[in-house]
Design a protein around this motif. Structure first.
Motif: not given
Length: 299
Positions: A208-215
């Motif tokens: 699994s890979i987390p990504i912070v979206a919406g910057r």
């Protein structure tokens, strides 16, 4: 005898001018009606009626008292009816919050079918993609497509899993990606009920890979995000119903097909009832039964 019944007897007597008639209508004895009026007069310290062998008539004080309490008694009777109707399966009001897209496409035929079966139930429908406070905003029911609620006091009922996929414009650099590590936070268009950043978690079934979206961009409306992605602004993670037409027309393509986010759920939210009021339970059951007819829109 309770105060409400005594006031009801008084108002009926004031209108009929006949204690015997009031007794017949209320299934009481004339003596019981007389005692109720006498007790009310004793409590108020005034005479409400002048009684003769031929008729009963209001005194001036009685007429003033009747005029002043009539609106209050009428309001109380109306409130009592509303409460009783609210606990019937086929009567009362339902105030429902639903997502904008679902409320415009899936919900109307379900509501129409329900109204044919239960014409005495009235509806107030509010469409919103944002979060609501179901108690403070006075909703009987909220339909949502979301993850599990953070409010532990809300009753949350899963109805149907709603898969999401990653999409981007065909021909864009995003369409050729092989791995989520090629995405930066600026590339990811976030869906947020409060237009804030969103945490993505993509899995290939093993890792699994987390990504912070919406910057760089976030919105509280899936159609806006779909259009932005179709214009090449980035990658959006959306339920299939938001992007079905875009995929059919070729405006969007499925990217990173081997990587999937957790499913959302089509859910019904309720205030923390100990037991669902019958009208809410009846509609919930009907909604769940009818949804498969329209569920193709959610796949």
């Amino acid at each position: 005898m309770n105060d409400h019944k005594a006031l009801k007897i008084f108002l009926m007597a004031a209108e009929r001018r006949n204690f015997a008639q009031v007794a017949r209508e209320l299934d009481m004895t004339p003596a019981a009606v007389t005692r109720a009026i006498a007790a009310l007069e004793d409590d108020l310290g005034v005479q409400l009626f002048v009684r003769t062998t031929r008729q009963v008539s209001l005194t001036t004080d009685g007429a003033v008292f009747a005029a002043q309490i009539q609106p209050a008694v009428d309001a109380l009777e109306s409130a009592r009816r509303d409460v009783r109707n609210a606990h019937k399966a086929d009567q009362g009001r339902l105030r429902i919050s639903a997502p904008t897209w679902l409320g415009k496409t899936v919900l109307p035929p379900i509501l129409s079918g329900f109204r044919e079966l239960y014409p005495k139930i009235s509806f107030e429908i509010s469409l919103s993609d944002g979060l609501i406070d179901i108690v403070d905003d006075d909703y009987d029911l909220a339909i949502r497509i979301s993850s599990a609620p953070s409010d532990k006091f809300t009753i949350w009922r899963k109805i149907k899993a709603v898969p999401r996929i990653l999409v981007a414009a065909p021909g864009s650099r995003f369409a050729e990606m092989q791995h989520p590590s090629e995405l930066s936070p600026d590339d990811c268009l976030a869906y947020s009920g409060e237009s804030r950043r969103e945490n993505w978690l993509l899995s290939d079934g093993g890792s699994s890979i987390p990504i912070v979206a919406g910057r760089a961009f976030s919105a509280n409306n899936g159609e806006v995000l779909a259009d932005m992605a179709a214009d090449g602004a980035g990658v959006a993670m959306l339920p299939g119903f938001h992007i079905a037409e875009h995929l059919r027309s070729g405006r969007l393509v499925h990217v990173l097909p081997g990587w999937s986010p957790p499913d959302l759920w089509l859910t019904l939210y309720y205030p923390p009832y100990q037991a669902l009021p019958p009208r809410i339970a009846t509609f919930s059951q009907f909604f769940e039964q009818q949804l498969p007819v329209h569920m193709v829109m959610l796949d």
